[in-house]
Design an enzyme around this catalytic site. Sequence first.
Site, PDB file in Angstrom:
ATOM      1  N   ASP A  73      -8.350   4.966  -1.506  1.00  0.00           N
ATOM      2  CA  ASP A  73      -7.821   3.754  -0.895  1.00  0.00           C
ATOM      3  C   ASP A  73      -8.003   2.619  -1.904  1.00  0.00           C
ATOM      4  OD1 ASP A  73      -7.143   1.536   0.564  1.00  0.00           O
ATOM      5  OD2 ASP A  73      -8.546   1.897   2.216  1.00  0.00           O
ATOM      6  N   CYS A  99       0.814  -1.218   0.000  1.00  0.00           N
ATOM      7  CA  CYS A  99       0.000   0.000   0.000  1.00  0.00           C
ATOM      8  C   CYS A  99       0.844   1.264   0.000  1.00  0.00           C
ATOM      9  CB  CYS A  99      -0.963   0.011   1.186  1.00  0.00           C
ATOM     10  SG  CYS A  99      -0.184  -0.208   2.803  1.00  0.00           S
ATOM     11  N   HIS A 113      -1.451   0.579   7.369  1.00  0.00           N
ATOM     12  CA  HIS A 113      -2.104   0.796   6.088  1.00  0.00           C
ATOM     13  C   HIS A 113      -1.780   2.217   5.637  1.00  0.00           C
ATOM     14  CE1 HIS A 113      -4.681  -0.029   2.787  1.00  0.00           C
ATOM     15  NE2 HIS A 113      -5.609   0.866   3.100  1.00  0.00           N
TER      16      HIS A 113
END
Length: 207
Positions: A98, A29, A83
């Site tokens: 996202d 991520c 994250h």
Amino acid sequence: MTGVPDSADFARTTLFKSKKDCIYTSCYCEENVWKLANEVKEKYSGELGNCFCVFISNESQAIPLWEQAASKREDGLVIWDYHVIFLHKTQDGSYVYDLDTKLDFPCMFSHYIDRGIQSCDKFKKEYHRQFRVIPADEFLSTFASDRSHMLDEDGKWLKPAPSYPCIQTKDATNNIKDFISMDPEVGVGKIMNFWQFCDTFIEKDTS
């Protein structure tokens, strides 16, 4: 004469048209968000100052997030070690990008908070999230990863690595731990708790 889109339209239609058009590697991520920031820099450099890259983690590196595509639960709950999301702040509100959520892309910040992050009041303190908020241009110029955190003890990949070269800077080859850390004395950006994060980006009622 061509009209100029307002901020909300710009956030929804101009930065990134859809997830499928974005560079994405599962479980990377931080690099996915770096690529988003770099695309804004290349295509819409005037908007880069309104963009932020946000690392979410805590001291125990156990953070609950909902509506995550990797989850097999109906509510999409996953407990990640960390994250990373991309934020675009406009005059009409803030939008979350996202690439791992089942929510809209982009998603209005207040909706992402309500559905994807949820209030910290309902779970134990060790699961409270903290947020390292970094201006996108600063993230681009400072972040580096040699991907060693994705290798097991035998040097094998825990998850397949991106096909492009590692992200490096002239000063660093690997500083990802500084970004995951929620120690305000380490790294770049500003460390916020849940309420500070909401207050910074939540859409204000001006009616």
